[in-house]
Design a protein around this motif. Structure first.
Motif, PDB file in Angstrom:
ATOM      1  N   ASN A  44       0.857  -1.167   0.000  1.00  0.00           N
ATOM      2  CA  ASN A  44       0.000   0.000   0.000  1.00  0.00           C
ATOM      3  C   ASN A  44       0.901   1.227   0.000  1.00  0.00           C
ATOM      4  OD1 ASN A  44      -1.463   2.267   0.979  1.00  0.00           O
ATOM      5  ND2 ASN A  44      -3.009   0.891   1.820  1.00  0.00           N
ATOM      6  N   PRO A  45       0.731   2.155  -0.949  1.00  0.00           N
ATOM      7  CA  PRO A  45       1.638   3.303  -1.022  1.00  0.00           C
ATOM      8  C   PRO A  45       1.739   4.083   0.273  1.00  0.00           C
ATOM      9  CG  PRO A  45       0.243   3.183  -2.979  1.00  0.00           C
ATOM     10  CD  PRO A  45      -0.276   2.155  -2.022  1.00  0.00           C
ATOM     11  N   GLU A  46       0.607   4.287   0.976  1.00  0.00           N
ATOM     12  CA  GLU A  46       0.647   5.034   2.228  1.00  0.00           C
ATOM     13  C   GLU A  46       1.434   4.274   3.290  1.00  0.00           C
ATOM     14  OE1 GLU A  46      -3.253   5.984   3.457  1.00  0.00           O
ATOM     15  OE2 GLU A  46      -3.705   7.247   1.721  1.00  0.00           O
ATOM     16  N   THR A  47       1.246   2.938   3.313  1.00  0.00           N
ATOM     17  CA  THR A  47       1.977   2.133   4.285  1.00  0.00           C
ATOM     18  C   THR A  47       3.473   2.176   4.003  1.00  0.00           C
ATOM     19  OG1 THR A  47       0.095   0.657   4.562  1.00  0.00           O
ATOM     20  CG2 THR A  47       2.243  -0.170   5.257  1.00  0.00           C
ATOM     21  N   GLU A  48       3.836   2.080   2.713  1.00  0.00           N
ATOM     22  CA  GLU A  48       5.256   2.138   2.365  1.00  0.00           C
ATOM     23  C   GLU A  48       5.869   3.472   2.765  1.00  0.00           C
ATOM     24  OE1 GLU A  48       5.579   1.243  -1.783  1.00  0.00           O
ATOM     25  OE2 GLU A  48       5.536  -0.913  -1.426  1.00  0.00           O
ATOM     26  N   ALA A  49       5.107   4.547   2.624  1.00  0.00           N
ATOM     27  CA  ALA A  49       5.610   5.867   3.008  1.00  0.00           C
ATOM     28  C   ALA A  49       5.824   5.936   4.505  1.00  0.00           C
ATOM     29  CB  ALA A  49       4.628   6.940   2.556  1.00  0.00           C
ATOM     30  N   ARG A  50       4.879   5.361   5.272  1.00  0.00           N
ATOM     31  CA  ARG A  50       5.032   5.376   6.726  1.00  0.00           C
ATOM     32  C   ARG A  50       6.234   4.539   7.154  1.00  0.00           C
ATOM     33  NH1 ARG A  50      -0.681   4.883   6.727  1.00  0.00           N
ATOM     34  NH2 ARG A  50      -0.541   2.653   7.157  1.00  0.00           N
ATOM     35  N   ARG A  51       6.435   3.383   6.477  1.00  0.00           N
ATOM     36  CA  ARG A  51       7.579   2.548   6.817  1.00  0.00           C
ATOM     37  C   ARG A  51       8.889   3.264   6.537  1.00  0.00           C
ATOM     38  NH1 ARG A  51       5.583  -3.309   4.372  1.00  0.00           N
ATOM     39  NH2 ARG A  51       4.134  -3.816   6.064  1.00  0.00           N
ATOM     40  N   ALA A  52       8.931   3.975   5.424  1.00  0.00           N
ATOM     41  CA  ALA A  52      10.151   4.719   5.089  1.00  0.00           C
ATOM     42  C   ALA A  52      10.395   5.847   6.071  1.00  0.00           C
ATOM     43  CB  ALA A  52      10.035   5.271   3.677  1.00  0.00           C
ATOM     44  N   ASP A  53       9.315   6.286   6.749  1.00  0.00           N
ATOM     45  CA  ASP A  53       9.414   7.434   7.648  1.00  0.00           C
ATOM     46  C   ASP A  53       9.508   7.012   9.108  1.00  0.00           C
ATOM     47  OD1 ASP A  53       9.495  10.255   7.889  1.00  0.00           O
ATOM     48  OD2 ASP A  53       7.460  10.231   8.661  1.00  0.00           O
ATOM     49  N   ARG A  54       9.786   5.732   9.378  1.00  0.00           N
ATOM     50  CA  ARG A  54       9.799   5.248  10.744  1.00  0.00           C
ATOM     51  C   ARG A  54      10.867   5.919  11.607  1.00  0.00           C
ATOM     52  NH1 ARG A  54       8.875  -1.292  10.016  1.00  0.00           N
ATOM     53  NH2 ARG A  54       6.600  -1.237   9.970  1.00  0.00           N
ATOM     54  N   THR A  55      11.952   6.345  11.004  1.00  0.00           N
ATOM     55  CA  THR A  55      13.019   7.003  11.749  1.00  0.00           C
ATOM     56  C   THR A  55      12.951   8.513  11.594  1.00  0.00           C
ATOM     57  OG1 THR A  55      14.462   5.088  11.480  1.00  0.00           O
ATOM     58  CG2 THR A  55      15.510   7.169  12.046  1.00  0.00           C
ATOM     59  N   MET A  56      12.423   8.984  10.488  1.00  0.00           N
ATOM     60  CA  MET A  56      12.455  10.404  10.195  1.00  0.00           C
ATOM     61  C   MET A  56      11.694  11.239  11.213  1.00  0.00           C
ATOM     62  SD  MET A  56      14.401  10.587   7.587  1.00  0.00           S
ATOM     63  CE  MET A  56      14.136  12.259   7.018  1.00  0.00           C
ATOM     64  N   TYR A  57      10.666  10.669  11.856  1.00  0.00           N
ATOM     65  CA  TYR A  57       9.879  11.470  12.795  1.00  0.00           C
ATOM     66  C   TYR A  57      10.546  11.607  14.163  1.00  0.00           C
ATOM     67  CZ  TYR A  57       8.085   7.007  14.738  1.00  0.00           C
ATOM     68  OH  TYR A  57       7.965   5.765  15.316  1.00  0.00           O
ATOM     69  N   CYS A  58      11.613  10.881  14.415  1.00  0.00           N
ATOM     70  CA  CYS A  58      12.279  10.917  15.722  1.00  0.00           C
ATOM     71  C   CYS A  58      13.252  12.096  15.785  1.00  0.00           C
ATOM     72  CB  CYS A  58      13.024   9.606  15.974  1.00  0.00           C
ATOM     73  SG  CYS A  58      13.928   9.608  17.550  1.00  0.00           S
ATOM     74  N   PRO A  59      13.144  12.966  16.778  1.00  0.00           N
ATOM     75  CA  PRO A  59      14.050  14.117  16.864  1.00  0.00           C
ATOM     76  C   PRO A  59      15.468  13.749  17.264  1.00  0.00           C
ATOM     77  CG  PRO A  59      12.609  14.046  18.771  1.00  0.00           C
ATOM     78  CD  PRO A  59      12.120  12.977  17.827  1.00  0.00           C
ATOM     79  N   LYS A  60      15.661  12.550  17.807  1.00  0.00           N
ATOM     80  CA  LYS A  60      16.994  12.124  18.218  1.00  0.00           C
ATOM     81  C   LYS A  60      17.691  11.362  17.096  1.00  0.00           C
ATOM     82  CE  LYS A  60      19.532   9.608  21.803  1.00  0.00           C
ATOM     83  NZ  LYS A  60      19.429   8.844  23.082  1.00  0.00           N
ATOM     84  N   CYS A  61      16.969  10.470  16.422  1.00  0.00           N
ATOM     85  CA  CYS A  61      17.560   9.652  15.365  1.00  0.00           C
ATOM     86  C   CYS A  61      17.606  10.377  14.031  1.00  0.00           C
ATOM     87  CB  CYS A  61      16.783   8.346  15.209  1.00  0.00           C
ATOM     88  SG  CYS A  61      16.765   7.324  16.704  1.00  0.00           S
ATOM     89  N   SER A  62      16.804  11.418  13.894  1.00  0.00           N
ATOM     90  CA  SER A  62      16.772  12.170  12.655  1.00  0.00           C
ATOM     91  C   SER A  62      16.483  13.627  12.985  1.00  0.00           C
ATOM     92  CB  SER A  62      15.709  11.573  11.718  1.00  0.00           C
ATOM     93  OG  SER A  62      15.738  12.195  10.456  1.00  0.00           O
ATOM     94  N   ASP A  63      15.833  14.330  12.073  1.00  0.00           N
ATOM     95  CA  ASP A  63      15.536  15.744  12.295  1.00  0.00           C
ATOM     96  C   ASP A  63      14.046  15.974  12.484  1.00  0.00           C
ATOM     97  OD1 ASP A  63      14.750  15.143   9.759  1.00  0.00           O
ATOM     98  OD2 ASP A  63      15.700  16.869   8.796  1.00  0.00           O
ATOM     99  N   GLY A  64      13.362  14.990  13.062  1.00  0.00           N
ATOM    100  CA  GLY A  64      11.935  15.137  13.334  1.00  0.00           C
ATOM    101  C   GLY A  64      11.662  16.262  14.315  1.00  0.00           C
TER     102      GLY A  64
END
Length: 266
Positions: A44-64
């Motif tokens: 599912n395109p939305e699910t794939e986008a969320r999976r790719a964004d699993r780290t991006m939303y974290c302010p410590k592991c990324s710039d979330g």
């Protein structure tokens, strides 16, 4: 493995109102594959986008970026009556507990949890209470106070970035504390009338009770920042919180500020 073109076509046909069986027949795929895609378990395109964004939303592991107001509320709720457990596949689960008689507070906490991390929270019902739960690998990143054992058995100190948010959003922090593990009560004081009869004087007050002196300090620092007077005493009698510290807010002007900040519990 089916191509992206076929997967996209199944979603387009679904939007046109075709059934899963009709879509499978037209696209030459199994109905099980269509249902997997439809319910978000495969490509599912939305699910794939969320999976790719699993780290991006974290302010410590990324710039979330954190929603500071929602985070301050959730921090107070977590320190007041929450905990974090480790589930399967190294995914952590945040639990915040509420009494069943406060559905509005349950909705408030649910919204705050989903505003902090882009997850779907869920509820686990218990006799008389409900646990609001959210799963993420990154809860310890934003709640570094997580650790083995009860919170009162270890040091609970906010990191500098957390303290900045707590100072900036003191009202939301206090609201989280009181909503999860505080109370508003009516205090009654016996009083004699001039004719000798008995009556009583009533006034509202707020209580916050915790066995961790560190958590009490975080709470009272927020009160001090807003100019809310408080007193503290130790519970010597009631179990299971015997020897816990009780922060009492009873001055008329202080209670008025708490009424505005906390709002009704319902």
């Amino acid at each position: 493995m089916y191509s992206r073109t076929i997967v996209d076509e199944t979603f387009q046909l679904k939007a046109q109102g075709l059934t899963d069986r009709e879509i499978a027949a037209r696209c030459g795929v199994s109905i099980y594959a269509v249902r997997h895609w439809r319910y978000g378990r495969r490509r599912n395109p939305e699910t794939e986008a969320r999976r790719a964004d699993r780290t991006m939303y974290c302010p410590k592991c990324s710039d979330g970026k954190l929603n500071h107001e929602a985070y301050a509320y959730l921090l107070g709720a977590y320190l007041g009556d929450g905990h974090i457990t480790l589930g399967r596949r190294d995914v952590y689960v945040l639990w915040i507990h509420y009494d069943n008689k406060y559905p509005q507070l349950i909705s408030y906490c649910t919204a705050a949890m989903e505003a902090v991390f882009p997850i779907k929270s869920f509820k686990a019902k218990r006799p008389g209470s409900v646990a609001i739960k959210g799963a993420s690998k990154h809860w310890p990143c934003i709640f570094p106070q997580h650790g083995p054992g009860h919170k009162h058995s270890r040091s609970i100190v906010l990191e500098p970035w957390q303290q900045e948010i707590a100072d900036e959003q003191s009202e939301a922090l206090i609201r989280g504390f009181i909503h999860s593990d505080g109370c508003r009560a009516i205090n009654r004081i016996p009083k004699r009338r001039p004719d000798g009869g008995a009556t009583h004087y009533e006034y509202p007050r707020y209580h916050f009770t915790n066995t961790s002196t560190d958590i009490i300090e975080i709470f009272t620092r927020a009160l001090d920042r807003l100019g809310i007077a408080w007193k503290i005493h130790v519970n010597k009698r009631e179990l299971p919180l015997r020897n816990a510290q009780i922060v009492s807010i009873s001055r008329k002007d202080a209670v008025a500020k708490m009424e505005r900040i906390v709002g009704p519990k319902y």
